[in-house]
Design a protein around this motif. Structure first.
Motif, PDB file in Angstrom:
ATOM      1  N   SER A  30      -8.583  -5.156  -4.307  1.00  0.00           N
ATOM      2  CA  SER A  30      -9.596  -4.247  -3.782  1.00  0.00           C
ATOM      3  C   SER A  30     -10.957  -4.896  -4.042  1.00  0.00           C
ATOM      4  O   SER A  30     -11.127  -5.621  -5.021  1.00  0.00           O
ATOM      5  N   PRO A  31     -11.931  -4.633  -3.184  1.00  0.00           N
ATOM      6  CA  PRO A  31     -13.268  -5.190  -3.425  1.00  0.00           C
ATOM      7  C   PRO A  31     -14.034  -4.458  -4.535  1.00  0.00           C
ATOM      8  O   PRO A  31     -15.095  -4.922  -4.953  1.00  0.00           O
ATOM      9  N   TYR A  32     -13.490  -3.360  -5.040  1.00  0.00           N
ATOM     10  CA  TYR A  32     -14.176  -2.630  -6.109  1.00  0.00           C
ATOM     11  C   TYR A  32     -14.230  -3.485  -7.372  1.00  0.00           C
ATOM     12  O   TYR A  32     -13.278  -4.216  -7.681  1.00  0.00           O
ATOM     13  N   MET A  33     -15.334  -3.368  -8.106  1.00  0.00           N
ATOM     14  CA  MET A  33     -15.631  -4.285  -9.200  1.00  0.00           C
ATOM     15  C   MET A  33     -14.526  -4.377 -10.249  1.00  0.00           C
ATOM     16  O   MET A  33     -14.143  -5.482 -10.636  1.00  0.00           O
ATOM     17  N   ARG A  34     -14.011  -3.266 -10.743  1.00  0.00           N
ATOM     18  CA  ARG A  34     -13.015  -3.319 -11.818  1.00  0.00           C
ATOM     19  C   ARG A  34     -11.726  -4.006 -11.349  1.00  0.00           C
ATOM     20  O   ARG A  34     -11.127  -4.780 -12.085  1.00  0.00           O
ATOM     21  N   ALA A  35     -11.313  -3.724 -10.134  1.00  0.00           N
ATOM     22  CA  ALA A  35     -10.120  -4.378  -9.601  1.00  0.00           C
ATOM     23  C   ALA A  35     -10.367  -5.875  -9.444  1.00  0.00           C
ATOM     24  O   ALA A  35      -9.511  -6.695  -9.798  1.00  0.00           O
ATOM     25  N   ILE A  57      -7.229  -2.449   0.697  1.00  0.00           N
ATOM     26  CA  ILE A  57      -6.650  -2.032  -0.578  1.00  0.00           C
ATOM     27  C   ILE A  57      -7.468  -0.905  -1.210  1.00  0.00           C
ATOM     28  O   ILE A  57      -6.944  -0.072  -1.939  1.00  0.00           O
ATOM     29  N   ALA A  58      -8.744  -0.834  -0.889  1.00  0.00           N
ATOM     30  CA  ALA A  58      -9.603   0.211  -1.455  1.00  0.00           C
ATOM     31  C   ALA A  58      -9.255   1.601  -0.933  1.00  0.00           C
ATOM     32  O   ALA A  58      -9.440   2.588  -1.626  1.00  0.00           O
ATOM     33  N   ASN A  59      -8.728   1.693   0.294  1.00  0.00           N
ATOM     34  CA  ASN A  59      -8.442   3.027   0.836  1.00  0.00           C
ATOM     35  C   ASN A  59      -7.516   2.996   2.050  1.00  0.00           C
ATOM     36  O   ASN A  59      -7.542   3.895   2.867  1.00  0.00           O
ATOM     37  N   GLY A  60      -6.692   1.971   2.137  1.00  0.00           N
ATOM     38  CA  GLY A  60      -5.822   1.832   3.301  1.00  0.00           C
ATOM     39  C   GLY A  60      -4.508   2.566   3.149  1.00  0.00           C
ATOM     40  O   GLY A  60      -4.297   3.327   2.212  1.00  0.00           O
ATOM     41  N   THR A  61      -3.626   2.315   4.072  1.00  0.00           N
ATOM     42  CA  THR A  61      -2.323   2.971   4.122  1.00  0.00           C
ATOM     43  C   THR A  61      -1.211   1.964   3.838  1.00  0.00           C
ATOM     44  O   THR A  61      -1.435   0.750   3.847  1.00  0.00           O
ATOM     45  N   ALA A  62      -0.011   2.477   3.628  1.00  0.00           N
ATOM     46  CA  ALA A  62       1.151   1.607   3.447  1.00  0.00           C
ATOM     47  C   ALA A  62       1.369   0.760   4.701  1.00  0.00           C
ATOM     48  O   ALA A  62       1.766  -0.403   4.605  1.00  0.00           O
ATOM     49  N   GLN A  63       1.076   1.331   5.872  1.00  0.00           N
ATOM     50  CA  GLN A  63       1.222   0.558   7.112  1.00  0.00           C
ATOM     51  C   GLN A  63       0.245  -0.611   7.138  1.00  0.00           C
ATOM     52  O   GLN A  63       0.587  -1.698   7.621  1.00  0.00           O
ATOM     53  N   VAL A  81      -3.978  -5.910  -6.587  1.00  0.00           N
ATOM     54  CA  VAL A  81      -4.761  -5.224  -7.613  1.00  0.00           C
ATOM     55  C   VAL A  81      -5.541  -4.120  -6.906  1.00  0.00           C
ATOM     56  O   VAL A  81      -6.411  -4.410  -6.087  1.00  0.00           O
ATOM     57  N   GLY A  82      -5.187  -2.872  -7.208  1.00  0.00           N
ATOM     58  CA  GLY A  82      -5.806  -1.757  -6.504  1.00  0.00           C
ATOM     59  C   GLY A  82      -5.967  -0.548  -7.394  1.00  0.00           C
ATOM     60  O   GLY A  82      -6.123  -0.678  -8.611  1.00  0.00           O
ATOM     61  N   HIS A  83      -5.895   0.623  -6.781  1.00  0.00           N
ATOM     62  CA  HIS A  83      -6.235   1.868  -7.453  1.00  0.00           C
ATOM     63  C   HIS A  83      -5.250   2.971  -7.106  1.00  0.00           C
ATOM     64  O   HIS A  83      -4.610   2.949  -6.076  1.00  0.00           O
ATOM     65  N   GLU A  84      -5.222   3.960  -7.978  1.00  0.00           N
ATOM     66  CA  GLU A  84      -4.569   5.214  -7.665  1.00  0.00           C
ATOM     67  C   GLU A  84      -5.560   6.039  -6.854  1.00  0.00           C
ATOM     68  O   GLU A  84      -6.766   5.881  -7.047  1.00  0.00           O
ATOM     69  N   TYR A  86      -3.807   5.360  -4.124  1.00  0.00           N
ATOM     70  CA  TYR A  86      -3.246   4.560  -3.026  1.00  0.00           C
ATOM     71  C   TYR A  86      -2.003   3.778  -3.415  1.00  0.00           C
ATOM     72  O   TYR A  86      -1.008   3.793  -2.687  1.00  0.00           O
ATOM     73  N   LEU A  87      -2.035   3.084  -4.561  1.00  0.00           N
ATOM     74  CA  LEU A  87      -0.864   2.303  -4.932  1.00  0.00           C
ATOM     75  C   LEU A  87       0.376   3.181  -5.071  1.00  0.00           C
ATOM     76  O   LEU A  87       1.443   2.839  -4.581  1.00  0.00           O
ATOM     77  N   GLY A  88       0.224   4.320  -5.727  1.00  0.00           N
ATOM     78  CA  GLY A  88       1.352   5.245  -5.875  1.00  0.00           C
ATOM     79  C   GLY A  88       1.848   5.767  -4.541  1.00  0.00           C
ATOM     80  O   GLY A  88       3.060   5.883  -4.312  1.00  0.00           O
ATOM     81  N   GLU A  89       0.918   6.091  -3.649  1.00  0.00           N
ATOM     82  CA  GLU A  89       1.296   6.575  -2.313  1.00  0.00           C
ATOM     83  C   GLU A  89       2.040   5.493  -1.539  1.00  0.00           C
ATOM     84  O   GLU A  89       3.029   5.781  -0.853  1.00  0.00           O
ATOM     85  N   TRP A  90       1.576   4.249  -1.636  1.00  0.00           N
ATOM     86  CA  TRP A  90       2.239   3.153  -0.916  1.00  0.00           C
ATOM     87  C   TRP A  90       3.653   2.946  -1.427  1.00  0.00           C
ATOM     88  O   TRP A  90       4.587   2.797  -0.645  1.00  0.00           O
ATOM     89  N   VAL A  91       3.816   2.937  -2.756  1.00  0.00           N
ATOM     90  CA  VAL A  91       5.146   2.744  -3.327  1.00  0.00           C
ATOM     91  C   VAL A  91       6.071   3.868  -2.869  1.00  0.00           C
ATOM     92  O   VAL A  91       7.209   3.627  -2.477  1.00  0.00           O
ATOM     93  N   LYS A  92       5.582   5.105  -2.891  1.00  0.00           N
ATOM     94  CA  LYS A  92       6.421   6.236  -2.463  1.00  0.00           C
ATOM     95  C   LYS A  92       6.814   6.105  -0.990  1.00  0.00           C
ATOM     96  O   LYS A  92       7.973   6.304  -0.634  1.00  0.00           O
ATOM     97  N   GLU A  93       5.845   5.758  -0.153  1.00  0.00           N
ATOM     98  CA  GLU A  93       6.148   5.639   1.271  1.00  0.00           C
ATOM     99  C   GLU A  93       7.118   4.495   1.560  1.00  0.00           C
ATOM    100  O   GLU A  93       7.998   4.614   2.402  1.00  0.00           O
ATOM    101  N   ILE A  94       6.971   3.394   0.841  1.00  0.00           N
ATOM    102  CA  ILE A  94       7.811   2.221   1.097  1.00  0.00           C
ATOM    103  C   ILE A  94       9.193   2.358   0.462  1.00  0.00           C
ATOM    104  O   ILE A  94      10.201   2.021   1.078  1.00  0.00           O
ATOM    105  N   THR A  95       9.248   2.887  -0.785  1.00  0.00           N
ATOM    106  CA  THR A  95      10.506   2.894  -1.532  1.00  0.00           C
ATOM    107  C   THR A  95      11.138   4.268  -1.695  1.00  0.00           C
ATOM    108  O   THR A  95      12.314   4.366  -2.022  1.00  0.00           O
ATOM    109  N   GLY A  96      10.344   5.334  -1.546  1.00  0.00           N
ATOM    110  CA  GLY A  96      10.830   6.675  -1.815  1.00  0.00           C
ATOM    111  C   GLY A  96      10.679   7.076  -3.279  1.00  0.00           C
ATOM    112  O   GLY A  96      10.965   8.204  -3.648  1.00  0.00           O
ATOM    113  N   GLU A  97      10.228   6.156  -4.130  1.00  0.00           N
ATOM    114  CA  GLU A  97      10.053   6.414  -5.560  1.00  0.00           C
ATOM    115  C   GLU A  97       8.665   6.987  -5.824  1.00  0.00           C
ATOM    116  O   GLU A  97       7.671   6.467  -5.329  1.00  0.00           O
TER     117      GLU A  97
END
Length: 127
Positions: A30-35, A57-63, A81-84, A86-97
């Motif tokens: 993500s372009p955000y400083m901490r990431a 990565i800052a605010n996109g979708t799993a697609q 390297v990203g943020h919540e 989004y990362l959790g949403e992507w993992v859920k959409e891709i894996t179901g977890e």
């Protein structure tokens, strides 16, 4: 920054055993400083040559993620390297977890030819 740096170093130690078997490893951040700071620590600790800020990565979708993975072609290992949330949403959409990431927590997903390899999801414990 001291605490964050130590967390990134610990994450790098966990990733080392995974990335040492990869030919080409990329870090997308993500372009955000901490990431971005975390990505730079990983770059240094893992000696990775390919590090890039990716706006989606800052605010996109799993697609968006999957489209970028497909466009990248032959990447052996990819560290994102990203943020919540989004990362959790992507993992859920891709894996179901369902996953809620803690700072510097690592999830491993395998893709083959741009498609998720079913059953490959692993959430690594933070050291």
């Amino acid at each position: 920054m001291e605490k964050g740096y130590k967390q990134a170093e610990k994450a790098a130690r966990q990733l080392k055993s995974i990335t040492e078997h990869c030919g080409n490893t990329y870090i997308w951040s993500s372009p955000y400083m901490r990431a971005w700071q975390t990505a730079l620590v990983l770059e240094e600790e893992l000696r990775i040559k390919y590090v890039q800020q990716m706006d989606f990565i800052a605010n996109g979708t799993a697609q968006d993620l999957i489209a970028n993975i497909k466009a990248a072609g032959s990447t052996d290992c990819l560290i994102i390297v990203g943020h919540e949330p989004y990362l959790g949403e992507w993992v859920k959409e891709i894996t179901g977890e369902s996953v809620e990431f803690k700072k510097c927590q690592i999830a491993v997903l395998e893709f083959r030819e741009g498609s998720y390899l079913e059953g490959s999801f692993k959430l690594l414990d933070r050291e």
